[in-house]
Enzyme design. Structure first.
Site, short mmCIF file in Angstrom:
data_model
loop_
_atom_site.label_atom_id
_atom_site.label_comp_id
_atom_site.label_asym_id
_atom_site.label_seq_id
_atom_site.Cartn_x
_atom_site.Cartn_y
_atom_site.Cartn_z
N SER A 124 0.80 -1.19 0.06
CA SER A 124 0.01 0.02 0.05
C SER A 124 0.82 1.29 0.04
O SER A 124 0.39 2.44 -0.21
CB SER A 124 -0.81 -0.05 1.24
OG SER A 124 -0.32 -0.19 2.21
N ASN A 195 -5.05 6.40 -0.96
CA ASN A 195 -4.31 6.88 0.34
C ASN A 195 -3.67 8.39 -0.01
O ASN A 195 -3.26 8.99 0.93
CB ASN A 195 -3.10 6.16 0.58
CG ASN A 195 -3.62 4.94 1.62
OD1 ASN A 195 -4.63 4.87 2.11
ND2 ASN A 195 -2.74 3.76 1.51
P1 NAI Z 1 -0.03 -9.29 8.15
O1 NAI Z 1 1.03 -9.09 9.33
O2 NAI Z 1 -1.51 -9.86 8.69
O3 NAI Z 1 0.71 -10.62 7.36
C1 NAI Z 1 1.95 -10.64 6.71
C2 NAI Z 1 2.20 -12.16 6.83
O4 NAI Z 1 3.29 -12.33 5.88
C3 NAI Z 1 2.33 -12.86 7.86
O5 NAI Z 1 1.57 -14.00 8.22
C4 NAI Z 1 4.02 -13.32 7.89
O6 NAI Z 1 4.35 -14.38 8.38
C5 NAI Z 1 3.99 -13.16 6.44
N1 NAI Z 1 5.46 -13.02 5.73
C6 NAI Z 1 6.37 -12.12 6.37
N2 NAI Z 1 7.27 -12.24 5.71
C7 NAI Z 1 7.39 -13.16 4.81
C8 NAI Z 1 8.09 -13.57 3.61
N3 NAI Z 1 9.33 -13.11 3.27
N4 NAI Z 1 7.79 -14.56 2.84
C9 NAI Z 1 6.27 -15.08 3.04
N5 NAI Z 1 5.64 -14.78 3.91
C10 NAI Z 1 6.11 -13.74 4.79
O7 NAI Z 1 0.13 -8.37 7.13
P2 NAI Z 1 -1.10 -7.71 6.33
O8 NAI Z 1 -1.80 -6.69 7.01
O9 NAI Z 1 -1.71 -8.98 5.64
O10 NAI Z 1 -0.05 -6.97 5.19
C11 NAI Z 1 0.15 -7.54 4.29
C12 NAI Z 1 0.64 -6.63 3.07
O11 NAI Z 1 -0.60 -6.09 2.48
C13 NAI Z 1 1.64 -5.46 3.42
O12 NAI Z 1 2.34 -5.04 2.14
C14 NAI Z 1 0.56 -4.38 3.63
O13 NAI Z 1 1.16 -3.07 3.48
C15 NAI Z 1 -0.51 -4.61 2.58
N6 NAI Z 1 -1.77 -4.04 2.84
C16 NAI Z 1 -2.40 -4.19 4.16
C17 NAI Z 1 -3.64 -3.86 4.44
C18 NAI Z 1 -4.38 -3.90 5.72
O14 NAI Z 1 -5.19 -3.03 5.72
N7 NAI Z 1 -3.82 -4.62 6.44
C19 NAI Z 1 -4.27 -3.01 3.16
C20 NAI Z 1 -3.55 -2.91 1.82
C21 NAI Z 1 -2.46 -3.79 1.90
#
Ligand code: NAI
Length: 511
Positions: A124, A195
């Site tokens: 994002s 954003n």
């Molecule tokens: P989260 O923390 O819930 O999940 C991230 C997952 O990725 C975790 O399960 C972690 O174990 C895994 N992970 C971390 N490094 C890794 C790697 N090298 N290889 C494989 N898995 C790995 O995070 P979330 O909220 O789901 O966000 C994920 C992405 O989506 C980020 O880039 C964030 O900026 C983006 N995003 C998040 C939003 C939100 O509202 N949470 C909205 C739109 C985009």
């Protein structure tokens, strides 16, 4: 229009957190075999179990049939080895928001997947151009920015970096549409559309609070009841979390090389510094303790309406109030006027804000001046905000308040701030959308769609600008610039040009 990925194409999802699990669900619901990977062993399987449990609840509530639930669950395979994503036609990553870690992942993926596979990032805040740099084939990297919760929110921003292949971008756009999403095309620029364009919603509200226009509960009520927003800015920031919201604002501010338009707020920094992060910490602008009283919006006590009003000229968007006044038994006399537009009663005036304070305008327009804030729909709004000239007599103010109350409105008096709350916010939202179009970030339709489908705005900012009148929006911006002497309120040349040409903002023909 490009073809979407075939349903039988395998979709890989990396990161089984909030977003990855949602993306896997949406892809599987559209019929794709999905492979879900997470670097934490067991995390992908846990996410699949959690999804199955969520779907069971939907089946129990009669929202989903058992066979569909079973088919959807069966389509998602948790995989602990990244190599298992090799046959994927599209891989979407939703891992930790870290440029170096994401780059490393894409570099590894490049060596695994087929030459024509598309790689997508759900980032994002990171640049798709920067994520692609260093890849052997950066042309196949595209942004696919979903919104939380993914299965519910309709928007996907499909982001093209400097090197992205238009064919790959078109395939991702078509695929997101086939998944039931509203996909918009956007260039990789800070904040993409949502954003970026949403910044003034928070920034102006914070500024109004800082300047003592009203308290948070009163302003929230104005944004909801007059603006038609589902949540006011303060309750929304409390929900998002001030750490997260402040970080997004800071990132956009830094990324635009400290353009004052995106300057973060000291009011919000104080909350972050204090650990008052919003709902998740139990306190933000509001106190979420079980026994904490919920503050009520302040409003003017009920007073009598004037018996008769004279309407001078064209009131623009406020016009529906005149018809309502007639229906409420107020005698209405229409007086043609060359310019302006105001309602007069006993020497006092009620007029729509044009970005100047009531006190400044009263010098030219008469002491008894009351200004009205914008509303999404004046007829339907249950609450309206006003500001009163310092020179006005209490009797004149009471007459204006009584008139609006006779039309069934609760009346909020804001401190006399330039542009009041909604007029100022909507003008800046439209201006930010105009800047995005000017800079080739996206087209006008994408601005409006993104804000409606990504953050549930009641109307797209550019369509709203047209409803208010683009010329009026420009006047508000110019008056705000004069009032504050700040570059922050500078009008977009695109908006100025539209006004000069007499064209609506939502008119892609002329772009
Ligand atoms: P989260 O923390 O819930 O999940 C991230 C997952 O990725 C975790 O399960 C972690 O174990 C895994 N992970 C971390 N490094 C890794 C790697 N090298 N290889 C494989 N898995 C790995 O995070 P979330 O909220 O789901 O966000 C994920 C992405 O989506 C980020 O880039 C964030 O900026 C983006 N995003 C998040 C939003 C939100 O509202 N949470 C909205 C739109 C985009």
């Amino acid at each position: 229009m490009a073809e979407p990925l075939a349903r039988e194409s395998i979709v890989g999802v990396i990161g089984a957190g909030t977003m990855g699990a949602g993306i896997a669900e949406v892809a599987a619901a559209a019929g794709h075999p999905v492979r879900l990977h997470d670097s934490r062993p067991g995390a992908a399987a846990e996410a699949c179990d959690a999804l199955a449990a969520r779907l069971d609840k939907r089946v129990a509530r009669g929202k989903l049939v058992q066979a569909e639930r079973d088919a959807l669950v069966a389509r998602i395979t948790p995989v602990d080895a990244l190599e298992a994503l090799a046959p994927a036609a599209l891989v979407v990553e939703a891992i930790v928001e870290d440029l170096a870690i994401k780059r490393e992942l894409f570099a590894t993926l490049e060596g695994l997947v087929a030459a024509d596979a598309i790689l997508a990032s759900n980032t994002s805040s990171l640049s798709i151009t920067a994520l692609g740099a260093g890849l052997a084939r950066p042309e196949r990297l595209v942004g696919m920015h979903f919104f939380n919760p993914v299965p519910v929110m309709k928007l996907v921003e499909v982001v093209h970096g400097l090197a992205s292949d238009p064919g790959a971008v078109a395939t991702v756009l078509a695929t997101a549409s086939a998944w039931g999403k509203h996909a918009v095309r956007v260039a990789s620029t800070p904040g993409f559309i949502v954003n970026r364009v949403a910044r003034p919603f928070y920034a102006e509200a914070l500024r109004l609070l800082q300047e003592g226009a009203a308290d948070a509960a009163t302003l929230d009520a104005v944004y909801r009841d007059a603006g038609g927003f589902r949540m006011g800015p303060f309750e929304l920031m409390d929900l998002i979390g001030h750490d997260v919201n402040f970080a997004v604002t800071r990132t956009v501010f830094e990324a635009f090389f400290h353009d004052p338009r995106y300057r973060p707020s000291l009011v919000q920094k104080e909350l972050v510094d204090a650990g008052r992060l919003g709902r998740k910490s139990g306190r933000g602008f509001y106190d979420y303790a079980d026994d904490a009283p919920r503050p009520e919006p302040r409003e003017r006590p009920t007073v009598a309406a004037p018996d008769a009003i004279r309407v001078h000229g064209d009131l623009g968007p406020v016009t529906p109030l005149v018809e309502m006044a007639g229906a409420a038994g107020v005698v209405v006399e229409q007086v043609p006027a060359e310019s302006g537009g105001w309602i007069e009663f006993g020497g006092a005036r009620l007029a729509l804000t044009d970005g100047r304070t009531a006190t400044a305008r009263a010098v030219h327009e008469g002491s008894d001046l009351v200004l009205l804030d914008l509303a999404l729909d004046y007829a339907g709004a249950s609450r309206l905000a006003i500001a009163v000239a310092a020179q006005a007599t209490p009797a004149a103010v009471d007459a204006a308040v009584g008139l609006l109350q006779a039309l069934g409105k609760r009346v909020v008096q804001l401190r006399d701030t330039p542009g009041l709350a909604l007029m100022r916010t909507v003008s800046l939202l439209a201006n930010e959308g105009a800047e995005a179009v000017l800079q080739g970030v996206c087209d006008a339709a994408a601005v409006d769609d993104a804000m409606r489908y990504g953050v549930n705005y009641p109307r797209g900012p550019l369509a709203w600008g047209d409803a208010v009148g683009a010329a009026r929006v420009l006047t508000v911006l110019d008056h705000l610039t004069a009032a504050y002497g700040e570059d922050r309120y500078r009008a977009s040349p695109w908006l100025r040009q539209k006004v000069a040409a007499g064209r609506p903002l939502c008119d892609d023909e002329s772009d």
